[in-house]
Design a protein around this motif. Structure first.
Motif, mmCIF file in Angstrom:
data_model
loop_
_atom_site.group_PDB
_atom_site.id
_atom_site.type_symbol
_atom_site.label_atom_id
_atom_site.label_comp_id
_atom_site.label_asym_id
_atom_site.label_seq_id
_atom_site.Cartn_x
_atom_site.Cartn_y
_atom_site.Cartn_z
ATOM 1 N N ALA B 38 0.824 -1.203 0.000
ATOM 2 C CA ALA B 38 0.000 0.000 0.000
ATOM 3 C C ALA B 38 0.857 1.251 0.000
ATOM 4 O O ALA B 38 1.747 1.411 0.836
ATOM 5 N N PRO B 39 0.633 2.171 -0.952
ATOM 6 C CA PRO B 39 1.408 3.410 -1.032
ATOM 7 C C PRO B 39 0.862 4.438 -0.048
ATOM 8 O O PRO B 39 0.276 5.437 -0.438
ATOM 9 N N ILE B 40 1.139 4.193 1.245
ATOM 10 C CA ILE B 40 0.521 5.029 2.270
ATOM 11 C C ILE B 40 0.929 6.487 2.116
ATOM 12 O O ILE B 40 0.097 7.382 2.118
ATOM 13 N N PHE B 41 2.257 6.722 1.933
ATOM 14 C CA PHE B 41 2.743 8.093 1.887
ATOM 15 C C PHE B 41 2.073 8.879 0.768
ATOM 16 O O PHE B 41 1.591 9.986 0.963
ATOM 17 N N TRP B 162 -9.939 7.971 -5.425
ATOM 18 C CA TRP B 162 -8.738 7.273 -4.972
ATOM 19 C C TRP B 162 -9.010 6.476 -3.702
ATOM 20 O O TRP B 162 -8.504 5.357 -3.548
ATOM 21 N N VAL B 163 -9.816 7.037 -2.824
ATOM 22 C CA VAL B 163 -10.134 6.300 -1.604
ATOM 23 C C VAL B 163 -10.752 4.945 -1.982
ATOM 24 O O VAL B 163 -10.353 3.898 -1.477
ATOM 25 N N VAL B 164 -11.692 4.979 -2.927
ATOM 26 C CA VAL B 164 -12.324 3.730 -3.350
ATOM 27 C C VAL B 164 -11.295 2.802 -3.985
ATOM 28 O O VAL B 164 -11.199 1.622 -3.647
ATOM 29 N N VAL B 165 -10.512 3.378 -4.901
ATOM 30 C CA VAL B 165 -9.528 2.549 -5.594
ATOM 31 C C VAL B 165 -8.563 1.944 -4.572
ATOM 32 O O VAL B 165 -8.237 0.757 -4.626
ATOM 33 N N PHE B 166 -8.140 2.763 -3.637
ATOM 34 C CA PHE B 166 -7.193 2.292 -2.632
ATOM 35 C C PHE B 166 -7.775 1.120 -1.847
ATOM 36 O O PHE B 166 -7.139 0.075 -1.698
ATOM 37 N N VAL B 167 -8.996 1.314 -1.395
ATOM 38 C CA VAL B 167 -9.626 0.244 -0.620
ATOM 39 C C VAL B 167 -9.721 -1.030 -1.454
ATOM 40 O O VAL B 167 -9.378 -2.126 -1.009
ATOM 41 N N VAL B 168 -10.170 -0.870 -2.700
ATOM 42 C CA VAL B 168 -10.388 -2.051 -3.532
ATOM 43 C C VAL B 168 -9.080 -2.732 -3.888
ATOM 44 O O VAL B 168 -8.919 -3.942 -3.755
ATOM 45 N N VAL B 169 -8.113 -1.936 -4.345
ATOM 46 C CA VAL B 169 -6.894 -2.533 -4.865
ATOM 47 C C VAL B 169 -5.966 -2.996 -3.750
ATOM 48 O O VAL B 169 -5.433 -4.100 -3.787
ATOM 49 N N TYR B 170 -5.774 -2.163 -2.745
ATOM 50 C CA TYR B 170 -4.722 -2.466 -1.778
ATOM 51 C C TYR B 170 -5.232 -3.145 -0.521
ATOM 52 O O TYR B 170 -4.458 -3.704 0.231
ATOM 53 N N ILE B 171 -6.531 -3.066 -0.277
ATOM 54 C CA ILE B 171 -7.018 -3.714 0.942
ATOM 55 C C ILE B 171 -7.838 -4.952 0.609
ATOM 56 O O ILE B 171 -7.434 -6.073 0.891
ATOM 57 N N VAL B 172 -8.965 -4.747 -0.105
ATOM 58 C CA VAL B 172 -9.786 -5.902 -0.468
ATOM 59 C C VAL B 172 -9.022 -6.838 -1.400
ATOM 60 O O VAL B 172 -9.039 -8.054 -1.261
ATOM 61 N N GLY B 173 -8.344 -6.225 -2.386
ATOM 62 C CA GLY B 173 -7.726 -7.009 -3.448
ATOM 63 C C GLY B 173 -6.572 -7.883 -2.980
ATOM 64 O O GLY B 173 -6.129 -8.771 -3.687
ATOM 65 N N ARG B 174 -6.031 -7.576 -1.794
ATOM 66 C CA ARG B 174 -4.940 -8.419 -1.325
ATOM 67 C C ARG B 174 -5.464 -9.440 -0.333
ATOM 68 O O ARG B 174 -4.781 -10.252 0.187
#
Ligand code: HEA
Ligand code: HEA
Ligand code: CUA
Ligand SMILES: [Cu+2]
Lengths: 558, 174, 353
Positions: B38-41, B162-174
């Protein structure tokens, strides 16, 4: 007829200018009326092209094992016919009327974003050209022509590089992408115009129904075209970047394309039909001499149709093997549409009831529309009963169903709209006798073609077949169907002839030939560039009724 | 603008649905859990740019053009940082992990979704930069606040996506 | 009759005509389903349970919609005739009516009730067809759609064949239904034999299934019902429903490898030398391609190329010479064989019984 000039407008002096200059004016115009007319003329050309393609299809199917065209050509023809008719004939015509009429009817001087309007039109125009360029460049510039042949809903994986070599499918995708942006632009324009540009006194509840319905239509366009755009982008990623969205070899899903397409495709059919309802809702009252029955309910029903219409898409997919629960859900949502649609039919009926119907050509088309739409909707209900659909789906019954709506309802009201607003747009009356001739030729042709088309469907004839076996009991019906097309073509020729003749020779119409009630009839025909010299102020849904009947104005009742 | 945002949202919805549908359906590797972190920064960069643009707008509305310019430029820097982050991540994925858009379903959906978003960020940045240019040329004044606000709405939208994309790609998707 | 009146009457007449035509089309179809089917693919002539249940539902839906049609149609006709503008009307506008809550409520509630009834009827049939139990003696067939032919595999009976499906008749007392698993090797197709069952699509990467239990022997026709490319039109379906003993005999024959004489014929040599074996299988020989139909028992079939032509020596020869004469766009290339080679190959094919 009241032809007295009405206070809100001043006559315009037309000066003859050189052709090139006038042409330049048209190409660079940002005037909503001119753009409307450009849309309409452009779309009429495509209507004829699409019609000629349909004629080719029908000649090929006139008897079993006919070889008028090759299978490849036939497949291209129905793909081009469907795509052309939906995206480049009927949609632009409807946009054209919306563009022309909405500002006039809500008492505005132009659309909210005139330049966006022109841009949208040219995008749409360019999209159409791109589609037809495939005839030249489909195999790559050096190859022979080759139009797309994947069907208008272009199911995956037939559109993948493996099964569709060359560029024909790319032209299909790109043209829909480009014209899709145009449509979204127009829709945004319509929404903003209707919401922000109404004249003083015109509350939302006093807008003409046409404005309401087009507002709903535009909302649907925004919500429906976008998924199509997304899906087309994915297809492009697959075809150009080697992606796998719809690549079944790499685990991609063909069913997903179906969902994406129909999430667009079903709302799309309501995008087409709601403006048709709008025409009927303006024409029927005027020629029955009565106010529309149940105005608030008409608005509510339309919005209801739009909402339910967003959740029924998978009724095009009853045969793809959804779960029983899925099928059951979509049966319910599909059939639910019958309720608001029924309300509209009954309201039109009640509008006629107790009126004095004047069977001028526009009204004739609208009366036929009522009958035909009833039948079309009921065949839709049959298709919506999933198990029945397992037999009827993808057969000629479906073709019959949707041409009954698209031709029998939409094209008919469109013709009605043409005759009704032609005097406003051109300043001249059309020829009533030719109008009636057009109507009867078209009614006969329509019923010969599309009534009998239900039968081969019931007898098991699938769609999109370039030929069929004898001995299936389909031959006679197909012969009759094809004969009908020539009546339709004759009707269309009369129609075009009538427009051309009346434009030059027709009687001068005056500003209000129909003794109608909405604002567009208060200005001259054709209206001046600025529409209204002074912006009108209104007090009811029928401002001109109030003017003409000061003793009994509408605003006392609403 | 609202209509446009609705239309855009619908487009993103379709891509997100496709992404979610294809999670775990790739025929071959690499899988998201192997290569994504996850690209947190950079996410913080983008999200805080929403804040800075808001502040900038407030200054413009109050007629403080100089402070506006400052915060506006800060927004651009944050947005550009985010883009750089995406670029770096892609570079790593392509050259180190060998994941391209053609590799598998994950690659296809990942690059399309994140790419679509990055494209919107880029468009946003270009628009922001144009305004910045005009500001530096002293063409932007208090009365333009309304038009600038439209742009900031778009920027907020891009952030929300981006919030949605982030959740989907980096949280749900993993 | 005045001109206006004539118009009104003509509008009405033409629509009465439609009603009669549409109704008329439905009536004979109802009359005697099995015996007089009007067409070998009439959906209203079912001989198998799923098709029958659908037929029952469609009769119900048709009745309800016909009733709605009759009512609304009559009202419309009445209104159009009654309220036409009469000659000599005094130019006064009719009474203006703006709406009425009661009637509007009525024509909202009644359709809701009708819709509910239709929905429940449909839901019941969906559930009974889609959730039907699979008895242990059911015949299992895997159907694989190819551009533009059908592959049939009977996994438990070790039979692979093409284009002509054989299944046993199902005695209602001792049902032997056939369950089909539907797969696709390339694009979408749809399996539709109207008198046996509704259609179900064959979609790559998305296995589907359907079933049927015909109660009368005979040949049932159908064809691919999802556009799948150039030759979608000639992807015909033939289902042979046989008595159980006949069916068993057919299975016996089909499960044997090809009969090979001791001397390999000239035709077989050419067949194996040419690319034929890349695409076709003849069990018991070197040929084991899977791109085209299995030819092991080619001669047991009545037609070739998925029903596009009768299986006669002449047609076979024409087909191998240039498939596009019979089926333009078919995926089998013309192999450019010389005339003697062509004759030899045809003779060989004819020996595949
Ligand atoms: C353009 C306009 C349009 C409109 C308005 C409609 C309206 C409807 N359509 Fe149609 N349809 C199409 C265009 C349209 N359709 C097209 C283009 C396709 C094919 C696409 C393709 O495959 O290429 C299609 C295909 C299609 C299918 C898929 C068939 C298949 O491919 O398997 C189905 C299935 O449910 C369906 C159903 C309906 C229903 C239930 C309505 C309803 O909206 C109808 C509602 C109206 C009424 C019911 C009549 C009035 C009501 C009353 C008088 C009240 C009383 C009635 C009751 C209580 C029932 N349509
Ligand atoms: C707006 C939409 C619209 C309209 C108006 C029409 C109008 C017509 N359609 Fe169309 N049709 C579709 C949308 C439409 N169609 C769609 C979406 C499909 C599905 C495509 C697919 O499967 O992918 C389809 C498919 C389709 C098929 C099925 C093809 C197949 O599955 O194999 C057929 C077959 O009969 C057909 C016929 C007709 C006819 C006869 C008309 C007539 O009403 C046309 C009347 C017009 C004319 C006849 C032109 C007039 C011509 C002149 C004035 C010039 C004179 C010249 C000559 C006569 C040569 N259409
Ligand atoms: Cu296979 Cu159509
Ligand atoms: Cu639909």
């Amino acid at each position: 007829m009241s032809t007295e000039s009405i206070a809100w407008s001043t006559p315009q002096v037309a000066a003859q200018r050189p052709v090139v200059e006038r042409l330049h004016d048209w190409v660079t115009t940002v005037d909503h009326k001119r753009l409307g007319i450009l849309y309409i003329l452009y779309a009429l050309v495509f209507l004829v092209i699409g019609g000629v393609e349909a004629t080719v299809l029908r000649i090929q199917l006139i008897r079993p094992h006919n070889d008028f065209v090759s299978p490849q050509v036939f497949n291209r023809m129905f793909t081009m016919h469907g795509t052309t008719m939906i995206f480049f004939a009927v949609m632009p015509i409807l946009f054209g009327f919306a563009n022309y009429l909405i500002p006039l009817m809500i008492g505005a001087r132009d659309m909210a974003f005139p330049r966006l309007n022109a841009f949208s039109f040219w995008l749409t125009a360019f999209g159409g050209l791109l589609l037809y360029f495939s005839f030249v460049g489909g195999d790559g510039l050096y190859g022979a022509g080759n139009a797309p042949d994947v069907g208008w809903f272009a199911y995956a994986p037939l559109t993948s590089k493996t099964f569709s070599v060359g560029h024909s499918t790319d032209f299909w995708t790109l043209s829909l992408l480009v014209s899709g942006f145009g449509s979204i632009g127009t829709a945004i324009n319509i929404i903003t115009t209707v919401l922000c540009m109404r004249c003083p006194g015109m509350t939302l509840g006093r807008m003409p129904l046409l404005a309401w319905l087009n507002l709903t239509m535009a909302g649907l366009v925004v919500l429906a075209i976008s998924p199509l755009t997304a899906a087309q982008l994915m297809l492009l990623v697959d075809r150009y970047l080697g992606g796998h969205f719809f690549d079944t070899q790499a685990g991609g899903s063909a069913v997903m394309w179906m969902h994406f397409f129909w999430v667009f495709g079903h709302p799309e059919v309501y995008v087409l039909v709601i403006p048709a309802f709008a025409f009927a809702s303006e024409i029927i009252p005027v020629f029955s001499r009565k106010a529309i029955f149940g105005y608030p309910v008409m608005v509510a029903a339309t919005i209801c149709i739009a909402f339910i219409g967003m959740s029924v898409w998978a009724h095009h997919m009853f045969t793809v093997g959804m779960s029983a629960a899925g099928n059951t859900f979509f049966v319910l949502s599909t059939m639910a549409i019958a309720v608001p649609t029924g309300i509209k039919i009954f309201n039109w009926l009640a509008t006629i009831w107790g009126g004095q119907i004047d069977f001028k050509t526009p009204m004739l088309f609208c009366v036929a529309f009522l009958f035909q739409f009833l039948i079309a909707g009921l065949t839709g209900i049959m298709l919506g009963a999933a198990p029945f659909n397992w037999q009827l789906g993808n057969s000629y019954f479906v073709i019959a169903h949707f041409h009954y709506v698209i031709v029998g309802a939409i094209l008919f009201t469109l013709f009605g709209a043409f005759y009704y607003w032609f005097p406003k747009m051109s300043g001249r009356m059309y020829n009533e006798a030719l109008g009636k001739l057009h109507f009867w030729l078209f009614v006969i042709g329509f019923h010969l073609t599309f009534d009998f088309m239900h039968i081969p469907g019931i007898l098991g004839m699938p769609r999109r077949i370039y030929t069929y076996e004898p001995g299936r009991g389909w031959d006679t019906w197909n012969l009759i169907i094809t004969i009908g097309v020539f009546f339709q073509a004759a009707g269309l020729l009369v129609f075009i002839g009538n427009l051309l003749w009346s434009y030059r020779r027709g009687k001068v119409a005056g500003s209000d030939p129909w003794d109608a009630w909405t604002l567009e009839w208060s200005t001259t025909s054709p209206p001046p560039t600025y529409n209204f010299a002074t912006i009108p102020a209104i007090k009811s849904r029928r401002p001109l009724w109030d003017l003409k009947h000061p003793e009994d104005p509408d605003w006392q009742y609403e | 603008m609202y209509s446009l945002i609705v239309a855009e949202a619908a487009i993103f919805t379709i891509f997100v649905v496709a992404y979610i549908f294809y999670i775990g359906k790739s025929a071959t590797g690499p899988q998201p859990q192997d290569v994504l972190s996850a690209p947190i920064f950079f996410t913080i960069c983008l999200l805080s740019s929403s804040l800075t643009i808001h502040v900038a707008l407030r200054f413009l509305k109050n007629g403080k053009v100089n402070s506006f310019a400052l915060w506006w430029l800060l927004t651009i820097v944050l947005g550009a940082l985010f883009l750089a982050g995406t670029a770096r991540e892609w570079r790593r994925l392509i050259y180190q992990e060998g994941l391209t858009i053609q590799t598998n379903l994950f690659g296809t959906t990942y690059y399309s979704l994140v790419g679509l978003h990055a494209f919107h960020v880029t468009v946003g940045l270009l628009a922001l930069a144009t305004v910045a240019l005009f500001t530096l040329l002293r063409h932007v004044r208090q009365e333009h606040a309304e038009r600038v606000e439209v742009l900031s709405m778009y920027w907020h939208f891009v952030d929300a996506v981006w919030v949605v994309v982030f959740v989907v790609v980096y949280i749900v998707g993993r | 009759m005045s001109g206006r009146r004539k118009v009104a009457f003509a509008v009405v007449h033409i629509h009465v005509l439609i009603a009669l035509v549409l109704g008329g089309a439905a009536v004979p179809a109802f009359a005697e389903p099995a015996r007089a089917p009007w067409s070998p693919t009439n959906i209203f002539a079912p001989v198998s349970t799923p098709a029958e249940w659908i037929f029952d539902l469609s009769r119900f839906v048709l009745t309800v919609t016909a009733a709605i049609f009759a009512v609304v149609f009559s009202l419309l006709v009445y209104a159009v005739v009654k309220f036409r503008q009469r000659r000599g009307s005094n130019g006064r506008e009719p009474a203006q009516v703006y709406g009425s809550t009661q009637v509007e409520l009525a024509w909202t509630v009644i359709p809701i009730l009708i819709v509910l009834v239709l929905f429940l009827a449909a839901a019941r049939v969906i559930a009974s067809i889609q959730n039907a139990a699979r008895p242990s003696n059911a015949i299992e067939v895997t159907v694989i759609g190819h551009q533009f032919w059908w592959e049939y595999r009977y996994p438990s009976l070790k039979v692979v064949t093409a284009n002509e499906l054989h299944i046993p008749v199902s005695d209602p007392a001792h049902p032997t239904p056939t369950f089909l698993t539907l797969l696709s090797a390339d694009t979408d197709h749809s399996f539709w034999v109207p008198r046996l069952a509704g259609k179900t699509d064959l979609i790559p990467n998305h296995p589907n299934s359907t079933w049927m239990d015909p109660r009368e022997t005979g040949l049932y026709l159908g064809q691919c019902a999802q556009y799948c490319g150039t030759q979608h039109a000639k992807m015909l379906l033939r289902v042979y429903v046989q008595m159980p003993d006949e069916f068993d005999r057919w299975i016996q024959e089909q499960s044997r490898p090809a009969q090979i004489s001791d001397t390999i014929s000239e035709g077989q040599k050419i067949f194996e030398r040419t690319a034929c074996i890349n695409c076709h299988a003849v069990r018991g020989t070197a040929a084991n391609g899977r791109f085209g139909p299995d030819l092991t028992h080619l001669m047991s079939r009545d037609t070739i190329a998925s029903g596009a032509a009768l299986n006669t020596p002449d047609n076979l020869r024409r087909w191998v010479k240039d498939p596009s004469v019979i089926k333009p766009g078919s995926k089998m290339p013309a192999m450019g064989l010389s005339d003697p080679d062509l004759n030899a190959v045809t003779t060989y094919l004819e020996s595949l019984r």
